[in-house]
Design an enzyme around this catalytic site. Structure first.
Site, short mmCIF file in Angstrom:
data_model
loop_
_atom_site.label_atom_id
_atom_site.label_comp_id
_atom_site.label_asym_id
_atom_site.label_seq_id
_atom_site.Cartn_x
_atom_site.Cartn_y
_atom_site.Cartn_z
CB ALA A 100 6.17 -5.53 -22.97
CG ASP B 227 23.23 -2.91 -9.01
OD1 ASP B 227 22.30 -2.89 -8.19
OD2 ASP B 227 23.34 -3.81 -9.87
NE ARG C 196 14.55 -14.48 -2.83
CZ ARG C 196 15.84 -14.27 -2.58
NH1 ARG C 196 16.57 -13.60 -3.43
NH2 ARG C 196 16.40 -14.69 -1.48
N GLY D 174 15.61 -9.37 -15.93
CA GLY D 174 14.89 -10.30 -15.05
C GLY D 174 15.86 -11.08 -14.17
CG HIS E 127 21.31 -7.10 -10.00
ND1 HIS E 127 21.37 -5.79 -9.57
CD2 HIS E 127 20.02 -7.47 -9.84
CE1 HIS E 127 20.17 -5.40 -9.18
NE2 HIS E 127 19.33 -6.40 -9.32
P1 NAX Z 1 6.46 -7.74 -12.93
O1 NAX Z 1 6.03 -8.98 -12.24
O2 NAX Z 1 5.71 -6.48 -12.70
O3 NAX Z 1 6.47 -7.99 -14.49
C1 NAX Z 1 7.03 -9.11 -15.07
C2 NAX Z 1 6.22 -9.38 -16.32
O4 NAX Z 1 6.88 -10.42 -17.02
C3 NAX Z 1 4.79 -9.85 -16.04
O5 NAX Z 1 3.90 -9.03 -16.77
C4 NAX Z 1 4.80 -11.30 -16.52
O6 NAX Z 1 3.54 -11.65 -17.10
C5 NAX Z 1 5.91 -11.28 -17.55
N1 NAX Z 1 6.56 -12.57 -17.77
C6 NAX Z 1 6.94 -13.50 -16.86
N2 NAX Z 1 7.52 -14.54 -17.46
C7 NAX Z 1 7.56 -14.25 -18.77
C8 NAX Z 1 8.03 -14.93 -19.92
N3 NAX Z 1 8.58 -16.14 -19.80
N4 NAX Z 1 7.91 -14.33 -21.13
C9 NAX Z 1 7.34 -13.11 -21.24
N5 NAX Z 1 6.86 -12.43 -20.19
C10 NAX Z 1 6.96 -12.98 -18.98
O7 NAX Z 1 8.00 -7.57 -12.58
P2 NAX Z 1 8.91 -6.28 -12.75
O8 NAX Z 1 8.82 -5.43 -11.54
O9 NAX Z 1 8.63 -5.65 -14.06
O10 NAX Z 1 10.37 -6.95 -12.71
C11 NAX Z 1 10.82 -7.76 -13.78
C12 NAX Z 1 12.13 -8.41 -13.41
O11 NAX Z 1 13.15 -7.43 -13.23
C13 NAX Z 1 12.09 -9.21 -12.11
O12 NAX Z 1 12.76 -10.43 -12.31
C14 NAX Z 1 12.88 -8.33 -11.17
O13 NAX Z 1 13.48 -9.08 -10.12
C15 NAX Z 1 13.91 -7.77 -12.09
N6 NAX Z 1 14.66 -6.58 -11.64
C16 NAX Z 1 15.96 -6.47 -12.01
C17 NAX Z 1 16.72 -5.38 -11.66
C18 NAX Z 1 18.14 -5.28 -12.10
O14 NAX Z 1 18.79 -4.30 -11.69
N7 NAX Z 1 18.71 -6.18 -12.88
C19 NAX Z 1 16.17 -4.32 -10.77
C20 NAX Z 1 14.69 -4.27 -10.77
C21 NAX Z 1 14.01 -5.60 -10.78
O15 NAX Z 1 14.04 -6.11 -9.47
#
Ligand code: NAX
Length: 329
Positions: A13, A160, A93, A131, A188
């Protein structure tokens, strides 16, 4: 305000998407302007300070619908009695990392997540996995669903769909709201198939509204498939606000009947429709009924090219599933 509050759990979050996601939820964009919510925000211990800052800003926005905000690094607490779970947190990644490496890195995390959801959330909790790799992360979390409904574990392809609608609207020179029935099929990932052949523009077939069929069958598909990379190249960061709003769209449209004639794309458990192997988390054009239950749109005629594209994305998901076979027990 007499309605019982709805509990929304959000992982990651304090991240980019999380930060863009919590405010519209608090403002009523998912459940409407008269539905109170309790926000249950989960972060890694290292990001708890940042999460506290997000909580302070949420408080400062004085949203009338927000009854409570929980900021925690305990998955059990975050998923407690949750009605809706948005799985955003995931390892990004890294440089030189292959997709398979990312799948292996994130897989074990989603086992723990799935177990914690199943142990703590409401039995009919709805789960939206954002994620990445979101389809396979969802598959891993779903494998832990013993008490909760496995069919309520979904992954997000709404970004998408929205991207595809924007491209069609831009090409046709019409407002984006004129574009309907934009189905996304598959993973995706760059193998997804944005099906322009059944999309409508102002109620007309997109292939009638746009005469440049070579664009539709080439650059259009590629642009949608590669849009995430294009955003990173332009912004230096991955899509965040558009992804957050897509998650809002996915969650909202899963809680209300789909407008007549429209489709919503969601990656859900395949029931074998369109020869997509049963059990894969695969994006289909869907509709949602009065009870908030999704249904795969049936009877869509796919030509040979479309069938091959639908199958190619299913094949990729089978490969991903094989990569994490040991995590699905
Ligand atoms: P960020 O790196 O800005 O934020 C991720 C957050 O998750 C960080 O604050 C981290 O501390 C936290 N986190 C990591 N592991 C965790 C866990 N096990 N439990 C709780 N929190 C955890 O990434 P952000 O830009 O917000 O992207 C988040 C995810 O969305 C990435 O995996 C990204 O690839 C994915 N996406 C998916 C999309 C989709 O269409 N399905 C599009 C956008 C995005 O690329």
């Amino acid at each position: 305000m007499s309605k019982q509050p709805i509990r929304v759990a959000i992982t990651g979050a304090a991240g980019q998407i999380g930060y863009s996601l919590v405010f519209p939820i608090a403002a009523g964009h998912v459940f409407g302007p008269d539905q109170p919510v309790i926000l249950q925000l989960l972060e890694l211990p290292v990001a708890l300070g940042a999460l506290e800052g997000v909580k302070m800003e949420l408080l400062d926005a004085a949203f009338p619908l927000v009854q409570d905000i929980v900021a925690t690094d305990s998955a059990d607490t975050a998923f407690g009695d949750a009605d809706l779970v948005l799985l955003v947190g995931s390892k990004p990644r890294g440089p030189g990392m292959e997709r398979a490496d990312l799948i292996r890195e994130n897989g074990p995390i989603f086992i723990g997540t799935g177990k914690a959801i199943d142990a703590n959330a409401k039995a009919d909790v709805k789960v939206v996995t954002v994620g990445n790799p979101c389809n396979t992360n969802c598959l891993i979390a779903r494998a832990q669903a013993k008490r909760t409904n496995p069919l309520n574990y979904t992954a997000m392809t709404r970004l998408d769909q929205n991207r595809a609608k924007a491209q069609l609207a831009g090409k046709a020179g019409v407002p984006v709201a004129s574009v309907t029935r934009m189905g996304i099929w598959g993973n995706h990932s760059p193998t997804m198939y944005p099906d322009f052949t059944h999309a409508l523009i102002g109620g007309k077939k997109a292939t009638d509204a746009i005469s440049d069929h070579a664009w539709l069958d080439g650059p259009f598909i590629k642009t949608v498939q590669q849009r995430g990379k294009a955003i990173i190249d332009a912004r230096g960061k991955s899509s965040a606000a558009s992804a957050a709003w897509a998650a809002i769209d996915h969650a909202r449209d899963w809680h209300r009947p789909t407008p007549q004639g429209e489709w919503v794309s969601m990656a859900i458990t395949s029931d074998g429709s369109y020869d997509v192997p049963e059990g894969l988390i695969y994006s289909f054009p869907c509709t949602v009924d009065e009870e908030g239950q999704y249904h795969i749109v049936q009877g869509i005629e796919l030509d040979e090219k479309a069938k091959a594209r639908v199958k190619a994305s299913a094949d990729e998901l089978i490969e991903e599933r094989d990569t994490v076979k040991d995590l699905l027990g």
